[in-house]
Design an enzyme around this catalytic site. Structure first.
Site, mmCIF file in Angstrom:
data_model
loop_
_atom_site.group_PDB
_atom_site.id
_atom_site.type_symbol
_atom_site.label_atom_id
_atom_site.label_comp_id
_atom_site.label_asym_id
_atom_site.label_seq_id
_atom_site.Cartn_x
_atom_site.Cartn_y
_atom_site.Cartn_z
ATOM 1 C CB SER A 40 -0.961 -0.051 1.194
ATOM 2 O OG SER A 40 -1.958 0.937 1.092
ATOM 3 C CG ASP A 122 -6.565 -3.445 -3.445
ATOM 4 O OD1 ASP A 122 -7.292 -2.552 -2.990
ATOM 5 O OD2 ASP A 122 -5.328 -3.413 -3.380
ATOM 6 C CG HIS A 156 -5.566 -2.408 0.157
ATOM 7 N ND1 HIS A 156 -4.744 -2.181 -0.924
ATOM 8 C CD2 HIS A 156 -5.080 -1.621 1.164
ATOM 9 C CE1 HIS A 156 -3.809 -1.303 -0.599
ATOM 10 N NE2 HIS A 156 -3.984 -0.964 0.666
ATOM 11 C CD1 TRP A 309 1.392 7.245 0.163
ATOM 12 C CD2 TRP A 309 0.728 7.745 -1.919
ATOM 13 N NE1 TRP A 309 0.021 7.185 0.141
ATOM 14 C CE2 TRP A 309 -0.414 7.467 -1.122
ATOM 15 C CE3 TRP A 309 0.551 8.081 -3.266
ATOM 16 C CZ2 TRP A 309 -1.712 7.533 -1.639
ATOM 17 C CZ3 TRP A 309 -0.748 8.132 -3.768
ATOM 18 C CH2 TRP A 309 -1.857 7.864 -2.956
#
Length: 345
Positions: A40, A122, A156, A309
């Site tokens: 992730s 996901d 996920h 990120w």
């Protein structure tokens, strides 16, 4: 048998805990062997490290349910989630422009082993976002060195093939986001990067999870105060055995302060590490409720304890010099500084 694998590992290290070692050691680790993976937000960070510091992560990188490098800089971060189709035009252009300057030379990527995984069910990040990462990397990688795996029915989550106490079911995206999906993600990724490996340890762990202070040159905004290297018995400081190093980046809501040692133990990284002389470094992010200007121009906290990120901690978060990446790479450099000059097998 699969249940026993997870249970034994959990019981051993759960009881053992993390031995205190606040000074990060130097180990006999081959600098050519360094690799990184993550889930992730940790997957996005793994791609950032593997690309921006490809001259350090020389063996390659793995991304579990992450997305394109630099994805959130020129578009809303949620475009890089929810099984959308984020644009990769500007991220690819940035990689080309930055090559050899803001990031290591992209020519390195042609020789890196790259592993990509996503669950077909996901909808937090999703197969479409991962496909865009694959398409982005196709501008720079060698297709023979890159693999893309999709697991049907998986949400996920981090995929394993054994049960561990407290894990969520594979089809549901819930804490701790680690599931028996009847797919050994850690093993598949490590074997893709390193080639044939010894069978994982299914008994009592011979190694030890130690801790180091994520402060000073190993600390940064958004990081917790402690990180955790797993050190196989053969790799202890001063050993003549030449070991490898893998860095494992947890996802949001998976830090030690949130789920304890589950990401260290339940994922299976240490089982493979134990029998293959692979040190595993587990850096730790932490919840941050303060507001930060992110790349999109919005102000946002980091309430889930994600690795950066989206630009929480600087416009250069995915470039050489980004504070979290500097902290991680400084830890890597310290670990490999004990290399004694004989290649790994």
């Amino acid at each position: 048998m699969l249940f026993k694998i997870g249970l034994l590992a959990l019981n051993v290290l759960g009881a053992q805990g993390a031995a205190l070692a606040n000074t990060l050691g130097a180990y006999n680790v081959d600098p050519e062997s360094v690799s990184v993976s993550g889930l992730s937000a940790g997957g996005f960070m793994a791609a950032q490290l593997g690309i921006a510091y490809s001259d350090l992560f020389k063996s390659g990188f793995g991304v579990f349910a992450g997305g394109p490098f630099d994805c959130a800089r020129n578009q809303a971060y949620f475009s890089c989630m929810y099984n959308g189709f984020p644009s990769i035009a500007e991220p690819v252009a940035n990689m080309k422009t930055w090559s050899g300057k803001q990031i290591a030379s992209t020519s390195n990527l042609a020789t890196r082993k790259i592993y990509l995984w996503v669950g077909a069910a996901d909808f937090t990040v999703g197969p479409n976002v991962m496909a865009q990462l694959k398409a982005q990397l196709a501008n720079f990688d060698n297709s023979a060195n890159t693999t893309f795996v999709t697991t049907n029915g998986a949400s996920h989550t981090f995929p394993t093939d054994f049960d561990s106490t407290g894990d969520n079911t594979c089809s549901m995206s819930l804490s701790p986001y680690i599931s028996n999906c009847k797919y050994d993600g850690a093993g598949a990724m490590l074997k893709w990067i390193y080639g044939n490996l010894n069978a994982r340890n299914t008994g009592t762990a011979s190694g030890m999870t130690v801790s180091y202070a994520q402060t000073g040159s190993y600390g940064a905004a958004g990081l917790d105060t402690t990180g955790y290297p797993y050190v196989p018995k053969a790799c202890v400081a001063g050993s003549s055995t030449v070991c490898k190093l893998h860095v494992a980046m947890h996802g949001c809501l998976q830090g030690y302060s949130q789920i304890g040692n589950k990401f260290i133990i339940n994922t299976g990284y240490t089982l493979w590490a134990d029998s293959n002389n692979i040190m595993v470094l587990f850096p730790q992010a932490i919840v941050d409720y303060s507001m930060h200007m992110i790349w999109s121009g919005l102000k946002s906290p980091n309430p889930l304890g994600c690795f950066d990120w989206v630009g929480w901690y600087g416009t250069n978060a995915d470039q050489v010099g980004g504070v979290q990446m500097v902290a991680v790479t400084n830890a890597v450099k310290q670990i490999i500084s004990g290399y004694k000059g004989t290649k790994t097998g």
